[in-house]
Enzyme design. Structure first.
Site, PDB file in Angstrom:
ATOM      1  N   ARG A   1       1.483  -8.063  -9.712  1.00 33.58           N
ATOM      2  CA  ARG A   1       2.234  -9.225  -9.230  1.00 33.58           C
ATOM      3  C   ARG A   1       1.237 -10.304  -8.797  1.00 33.58           C
ATOM      4  O   ARG A   1       0.200 -10.001  -8.216  1.00 33.58           O
ATOM      5  CB  ARG A   1       3.118  -8.843  -8.042  1.00 33.58           C
ATOM      6  CG  ARG A   1       4.320  -8.023  -8.420  1.00 33.58           C
ATOM      7  CD  ARG A   1       5.218  -7.771  -7.247  1.00 33.58           C
ATOM      8  NE  ARG A   1       4.641  -6.826  -6.303  1.00 33.58           N
ATOM      9  CZ  ARG A   1       4.015  -7.138  -5.193  1.00 33.58           C
ATOM     10  NH1 ARG A   1       3.881  -8.406  -4.829  1.00 33.58           N
ATOM     11  NH2 ARG A   1       3.522  -6.210  -4.408  1.00 33.58           N
TER      12      ARG A   1
ATOM     13  N   TYR B   1       4.221  -8.651 -16.814  1.00 32.48           N
ATOM     14  CA  TYR B   1       3.993  -7.420 -16.052  1.00 32.48           C
ATOM     15  C   TYR B   1       4.954  -7.222 -14.882  1.00 32.48           C
ATOM     16  O   TYR B   1       5.167  -8.142 -14.079  1.00 32.48           O
ATOM     17  CB  TYR B   1       2.564  -7.397 -15.490  1.00 32.48           C
ATOM     18  CG  TYR B   1       2.094  -5.985 -15.216  1.00 32.48           C
ATOM     19  CD1 TYR B   1       1.554  -5.215 -16.232  1.00 32.48           C
ATOM     20  CD2 TYR B   1       2.242  -5.414 -13.961  1.00 32.48           C
ATOM     21  CE1 TYR B   1       1.155  -3.915 -16.005  1.00 32.48           C
ATOM     22  CE2 TYR B   1       1.841  -4.106 -13.719  1.00 32.48           C
ATOM     23  CZ  TYR B   1       1.301  -3.356 -14.753  1.00 32.48           C
ATOM     24  OH  TYR B   1       0.916  -2.067 -14.518  1.00 32.48           O
TER      25      TYR B   1
ATOM     26  N   LYS C   1      11.825  -7.480  -7.705  1.00 35.30           N
ATOM     27  CA  LYS C   1      11.343  -8.199  -6.520  1.00 35.30           C
ATOM     28  C   LYS C   1      11.998  -9.574  -6.424  1.00 35.30           C
ATOM     29  O   LYS C   1      12.317 -10.047  -5.338  1.00 35.30           O
ATOM     30  CB  LYS C   1       9.829  -8.335  -6.571  1.00 35.30           C
ATOM     31  CG  LYS C   1       9.097  -6.999  -6.749  1.00 35.30           C
ATOM     32  CD  LYS C   1       9.364  -6.068  -5.603  1.00 35.30           C
ATOM     33  CE  LYS C   1       8.538  -4.792  -5.730  1.00 35.30           C
ATOM     34  NZ  LYS C   1       8.786  -3.861  -4.621  1.00 35.30           N
TER      35      LYS C   1
ATOM     36  N   HIS D   1      12.882  -3.873   1.374  1.00 33.90           N
ATOM     37  CA  HIS D   1      11.873  -3.139   0.603  1.00 33.90           C
ATOM     38  C   HIS D   1      11.816  -1.716   1.164  1.00 33.90           C
ATOM     39  O   HIS D   1      10.871  -1.345   1.854  1.00 33.90           O
ATOM     40  CB  HIS D   1      10.532  -3.869   0.776  1.00 33.90           C
ATOM     41  CG  HIS D   1       9.467  -3.447  -0.184  1.00 33.90           C
ATOM     42  ND1 HIS D   1       8.133  -3.658   0.048  1.00 33.90           N
ATOM     43  CD2 HIS D   1       9.534  -2.838  -1.392  1.00 33.90           C
ATOM     44  CE1 HIS D   1       7.431  -3.195  -0.960  1.00 33.90           C
ATOM     45  NE2 HIS D   1       8.255  -2.694  -1.843  1.00 33.90           N
TER      46      HIS D   1
ATOM     47  N   SER E   1       3.688  -1.964  -0.418  1.00 37.23           N
ATOM     48  CA  SER E   1       3.479  -1.443  -1.768  1.00 37.23           C
ATOM     49  C   SER E   1       2.365  -0.394  -1.789  1.00 37.23           C
ATOM     50  O   SER E   1       1.351  -0.555  -1.111  1.00 37.23           O
ATOM     51  CB  SER E   1       3.070  -2.580  -2.702  1.00 37.23           C
ATOM     52  OG  SER E   1       3.993  -3.620  -2.608  1.00 37.23           O
TER      53      SER E   1
ATOM     54  N   CYS F   1       2.075   2.641  -0.635  1.00 35.20           N
ATOM     55  CA  CYS F   1       1.775   3.405   0.582  1.00 35.20           C
ATOM     56  C   CYS F   1       2.491   4.750   0.553  1.00 35.20           C
ATOM     57  O   CYS F   1       2.754   5.346   1.598  1.00 35.20           O
ATOM     58  CB  CYS F   1       2.255   2.646   1.813  1.00 35.20           C
ATOM     59  SG  CYS F   1       1.089   1.427   2.386  1.00 35.20           S
TER      60      CYS F   1
ATOM     61  N   ASP G   1      12.423   2.215  -3.673  1.00 33.39           N
ATOM     62  CA  ASP G   1      11.754   0.925  -3.484  1.00 33.39           C
ATOM     63  C   ASP G   1      12.605  -0.120  -2.772  1.00 33.39           C
ATOM     64  O   ASP G   1      12.095  -0.852  -1.938  1.00 33.39           O
ATOM     65  CB  ASP G   1      11.310   0.378  -4.852  1.00 33.39           C
ATOM     66  CG  ASP G   1      10.313  -0.772  -4.734  1.00 33.39           C
ATOM     67  OD1 ASP G   1       9.448  -0.712  -3.848  1.00 33.39           O
ATOM     68  OD2 ASP G   1      10.407  -1.722  -5.514  1.00 33.39           O
TER      69      ASP G   1
ATOM     70  N   ARG H   1       1.651   1.971 -14.250  1.00 31.96           N
ATOM     71  CA  ARG H   1       3.013   2.309 -13.819  1.00 31.96           C
ATOM     72  C   ARG H   1       3.733   3.228 -14.789  1.00 31.96           C
ATOM     73  O   ARG H   1       3.441   3.259 -15.975  1.00 31.96           O
ATOM     74  CB  ARG H   1       3.835   1.020 -13.725  1.00 31.96           C
ATOM     75  CG  ARG H   1       3.290  -0.011 -12.749  1.00 31.96           C
ATOM     76  CD  ARG H   1       3.656   0.342 -11.347  1.00 31.96           C
ATOM     77  NE  ARG H   1       3.161  -0.617 -10.370  1.00 31.96           N
ATOM     78  CZ  ARG H   1       3.780  -0.893  -9.222  1.00 31.96           C
ATOM     79  NH1 ARG H   1       4.911  -0.298  -8.918  1.00 31.96           N
ATOM     80  NH2 ARG H   1       3.259  -1.738  -8.375  1.00 31.96           N
TER      81      ARG H   1
HETATM   82  C1  OXD Z   1       5.578  -3.185  -5.236  1.00 32.45           C
HETATM   83  C2  OXD Z   1       6.325  -2.491  -6.284  1.00 32.45           C
HETATM   84  O1  OXD Z   1       4.576  -3.830  -5.535  1.00 32.45           O
HETATM   85  O2  OXD Z   1       7.244  -1.752  -5.928  1.00 32.45           O
HETATM   86  O3  OXD Z   1       5.994  -3.114  -4.081  1.00 32.45           O
HETATM   87  O4  OXD Z   1       6.038  -2.695  -7.469  1.00 32.45           O
HETATM   88 MN    MN Z   2       7.790  -2.073  -3.890  1.00 29.31          MN
END
Ligand code: OXD
Ligand code: MN
Length: 611
Positions: free
Chosen positions: A80, A223, A232, A252, A274, A276, A299, A391
Site C-alpha cells: 500500500r 497491488y 481498505k 480494522h 498491519s 502484527c 482483518d 500475500r
Molecule cells: C493491511 C492489510 O495492510 O490487511 O493491514 O493488508
Molecule cells: Mn489489515
C-alpha cells in the site's frame, strides 16, 4: 450518455445513476470493451486461463495445490502506498492531520486528466460486490470498475461478487462507486499499440477517497489494498465515514468466537496494526484444554448497535488477503490448511516441484527456489525468497475453523474489544480498561513498530490509533469522538475493552511471551473478565490479572518473566504521556475533552504509583 446496450449492461441493471456513472467513466477511460462480472465459476476459469496464457499467472502443481496460481508483481508495486493515499473531503480539517488531504475539485480535475484514455486497448471489468451477506442489515454494496483482471480474480475471492449483487441494486439502493486503473493503456492517443507487461502499473500512483460523495478512485497500482478497492478503501476509509454519519463503526479488527469448556460462547473483536499477527490470532488453536476458537474475520469488522442495545459485528469480507511470510505449520496451521487450493499467491517463491514457499512456512529451507522476482535462489543468496509483504488470497469458506456465525446476516453480539500492538517495552501482556472512555483512550494511544505491510522503515515506532492510522477516512479526533458517542449509546451493554501486547522483550531482546496458541490464556482471562470471574489488580494503566488469575498451567515460563511482562515503569510511562500530549496537540480543538481528561487521570495514577 451511452445506452445500456452500448454499455453491454445485463437486463437486471435498472439503476439510472449506475448507468450514468459507467457511461461517464467509459467515455473518460476509453476501454476497448466492457465486461460485466457475473461471479460464476466458469468466469473464474475463463479469466484465469486468459491470465495463464498471457504469462501473468503461473499455475501451481495441481497435485500439490489445485486451482492455485502464483503472480509476480512489478518490484515497484509491492505494498500500500500511504503517501499517495488521499482523503478529499470538502474541508481540510475534516480529513484531519493524520491524513493526506486534497481539495476534491482540484483532485477531481487531476484524476480526470490521469484517467483520460487510461484503459485504451484494455477491457473494463464491471465488478458488482457486496460487503457482508447479500441484503444483510449491516451489509453494503459497491461497484468497482477496473482494467485489471488480476484484481477481478482477487475481488471474486475477497467479496460476494457477481450478478446477485446487481439484482439488489434498484433506484433506491445506495452503492459505492470505485474506479481503478493500473494506468498503463495498450494504445497511445494515435492508436499505436503499446506492448503489455505481466504486471502493468504506473510510477504515478493515486489512491483517492471522496468521503462526502462516497467515491473511490485508484490509479497506477495493481497491488493489494491499492487495487482491491472493497478492502481498505471502501470497508475502512469510506466505511468509517459512513459509520460516523449513520451511527456505526468500520474497524480494522478481526472477529473471533471463543467457547469455554461449559459451552458458553463469547465474541471478541480485536484491532492490531498491519502484520502484527491478526490472521494468526483469528485462526488461533487454543492450548488450554476445553476451549475452542472459531474464525469469523481476520482483518475488518463492521459493528452496529442492534435493536437489543448490544453491539453487533460482521466480517464484511469473503476472503483472507494474508501476509505469507511468517505463516507456517508451526505458527498458523489453520491458515496453511485453508490455502490447500483455490488460492492466488502474490510475490512468494516457487519451488522446483511447482508449489509455493516463503520464509517461515517450513523449518526446512528448500535448496533451490525461484524467488519473488523470478530469479534463481538458494539459501546462500543472502536475500529473502518471498517479498516480506507477499500475500495469499483465499476464500474464508475454506478455513477449517470458520464459524457458522460468518454467515449470520445480522452479525454476532460483541462481548469484548481488544487493542494490540507490537511493543518491545512498556505495554503489559494484558490490561482491561477501567471503562469505555478509558478504553477509547487506550485505542487512541496505541502505537506499534512499523512492519512491511506499508512502505516505510521497518521497526520504527509509529502511533497507530485503533490500528486505523492509514484507514480512517476522516479526522481521527472526530473518530475518537464518534467512539465516545457509540459508548454513550451502548451504556451498560457496551463491550469491555482490553489492551494486549504479545511482543514485549527482555533486556537481551528475547520475547517474554511465547505467543501464538498460548495467547488463548489471555483470551480465557478476558472471557472470565466478561463474566466478572477473574481477579484483577489495579495498575496505573488499567486492570491487570491478579497473581494467579491468569491460567499458566502447563506453561514453562522463565523465572521473572511474568513480572517483566506486567511491569509498569512510571517514569517510562510518564515519558510516554508527554509524547501522547504532544501527539494529541496536533488535533487542536477537534480533540475530545475526554481524551485530555483521560491523559490527566493516567498521569495522576502514575504519579501516585511512584509515591
Ligand atoms: C493491511 C492489510 O495492510 O490487511 O493491514 O493488508
Ligand atoms: Mn489489515
Amino acid at each position: 450518455m451511452k445506452t445500456a446496450l452500448e454499455l453491454n449492461a445485463p437486463e437486471m441493471v435498472t439503476n439510472r445513476a449506475l448507468l450514468h456513472w459507467l457511461s461517464d467513466i467509459v467515455e473518460l477511460t476509453k476501454p476497448k470493451d466492457i465486461y460485466w462480472c457475473n461471479g460464476t465459476q466458469t468466469e473464474w476459469y475463463e479469466l484465469s486461463r486468459m491470465l495463464i496464457d498471457q504469462g501473468v499467472m503461473t499455475p501451481l502443481n495441481p497435485e500439490l495445490r489445485p486451482d492455485s496460481f502464483l503472480v509476480r508483481s512489478d518490484p515497484n508495486d509491492v505494498a500500500r502506498v500511504e503517501d499517495r493515499t488521499f482523503i478529499c473531503s470538502v474541508n481540510e480539517a475534516d480529513a484531519g492531520p493524520t491524513n493526506n488531504w486534497r481539495d476534491p475539485d482540484l483532485m477531481n480535475e487531476e484524476l480526470r486528466t490521469l484517467f483520460d484514455g487510461s484503459m485504451r486497448g484494455r477491457t473494463m471489468y464491471v465488478v458488482p460486490f457486496s460487503m457482508g451477506p447479500l441484503g444483510g442489515p449491516i451489509s453494503q454494496v459497491g461497484i468497482q470498475l477496473t482494467d485489471s483482471p488480476y484484481a477481478v480474480l482477487n475481488m471474486r475471492i475477497m467479496t460476494r461478487m457477481g450478478f446477485d449483487v446487481l439484482r439488489l441494486i434498484d433506484n433506491e439502493t445506495n452503492w459505492v462507486p470505485a474506479v481503478h486503473s493500473v494506468g498503463m493503456p495498450l494504445e497511445d492517443v494515435f492508436g499505436n499499440t503499446i506492448e503489455d507487461v505481466p504486471w502493468p502499473s504506473n510510477p504515478t500512483k493515486y489512491i483517492c477517497h471522496f468521503p462526502e460523495t462516497r467515491e473511490i478512485w485508484s490509479f497506477g497500482s495493481g497491488y493489494g489494498g491499492n487495487a482491491l478497492l472493497s478492502k481498505k478503501c471502501f470497508a475502512l476509509r469510506i466505511g468509517s465515514f459512513m459509520g460516523k454519519q449513520e451511527g456505526w463503526l468500520a474497524e480494522h479488527m478481526l472477529l473471533l468466537k471463543l467457547t469455554n469448556p461449559q459451552g458458553k460462547a463469547y465474541h471478541v473483536a480485536a484491532a492490531f496494526p498491519s502484520a502484527c499477527g491478526k490472521t494468526n490470532l483469528a485462526m488461533i488453536t487454543p492450548t488450554i484444554p476445553g476451549w475452542t476458537a472459531e474464525t469469523i474475520g481476520d482483518d475488518i469488522a463492521w459493528l452496529r448497535p442492534g435493536k437489543d442495545g448490544r453491539l453487533y459485528a460482521i466480517n464484511p469480507e469473503a476472503g483472507f488477503f494474508g501476509v505469507a511470510p511468517g505463516t507456517g505449520f508451526g505458527t498458523n496451521e489453520v491458515a496453511m490448511n485453508t490455502m490447500w487450493g483455490n488460492t492466488i499467491f502474490t510475490n512468494v517463491a516457487l519451488t522446483d516441484d511447482g508449489d509455493v514457499w516463503w520464509e517461515g512456512m517450513t523449518d526446512k529451507v528448500p535448496e533451490h527456489l525461484i524467488d519473488w522476482r523470478g530469479e534463481d535462489w538458494t539459501p546462500s543468496s543472502g536475500r529473502p525468497a518471498a517479498h516480506p509483504n507477499s500475500r495469499f488470497t483465499v476464500p474464508v469458506e475454506q478455513c477449517p475453523t470458520l464459524s457458522n456465525d460468518w454467515f449470520e446476516n445480522a452479525g454476532v453480539p460483541i462481548d469484548a474489544i481488544i487493542f494490540g500492538g507490537r511493543r518491545a517495552t512498556n505495554v503489559p501482556l494484558v490490561a482491561q480498561a477501567f471503562d469505555w472512555k478509558h478504553g477509547v483512550f487506550m485505542g487512541a494511544t496505541m502505537s506499534s513498530e512499523q512492519t512491511a505491510a506499508a512502505e516505510g522503515t521497518v521497526g520504527d515506532l509509529r502511533r497507530d490509533p485503533f490500528a486505523m492510522l492509514p484507514f480512517c477516512g476522516y479526522n481521527m479526533a472526530d473518530y475518537w469522538g464518534h467512539w465516545l458517542d457509540i459508548g454513550r449509546k451502548l451504556g451498560k451493554n457496551a463491550p469491555k475493552i482490553f489492551q494486549v501486547n504479545w511482543f514485549r522483550k527482555d533486556d537481551s531482546g528475547s520475547f517474554l511471551w511465547p505467543g501464538f496458541g498460548e495467547n488463548s490464556r489471555v483470551l480465557e482471562w478476558i472471557c472470565r473478565r466478561i463474566d466478572n470471574s477473574a481477579k484483577t489488580y489495579e495498575a496505573a494503566i488499567g486492570l491487570v490479572p491478579a497473581r494467579g488469575s491468569l491460567n499458566l498451567e502447563g506453561l514453562e515460563m522463565p523465572r521473572g518473566a511474568m513480572t517483566k511482562l506486567f511491569r509498569v515503569e512510571p517514569e517510562r510511562w510518564l515519558a510516554e504521556c508527554d509524547a501522547t500530549a504532544e501527539y494529541f496537540s496536533i488535533f487542536g480543538d477537534r480533540l475530545p475533552v475526554e481524551m485530555t481528561k483521560q491523559l490527566q487521570a493516567l498521569r495522576r495514577r502514575l504519579k501516585t504509583a511512584t509515591l
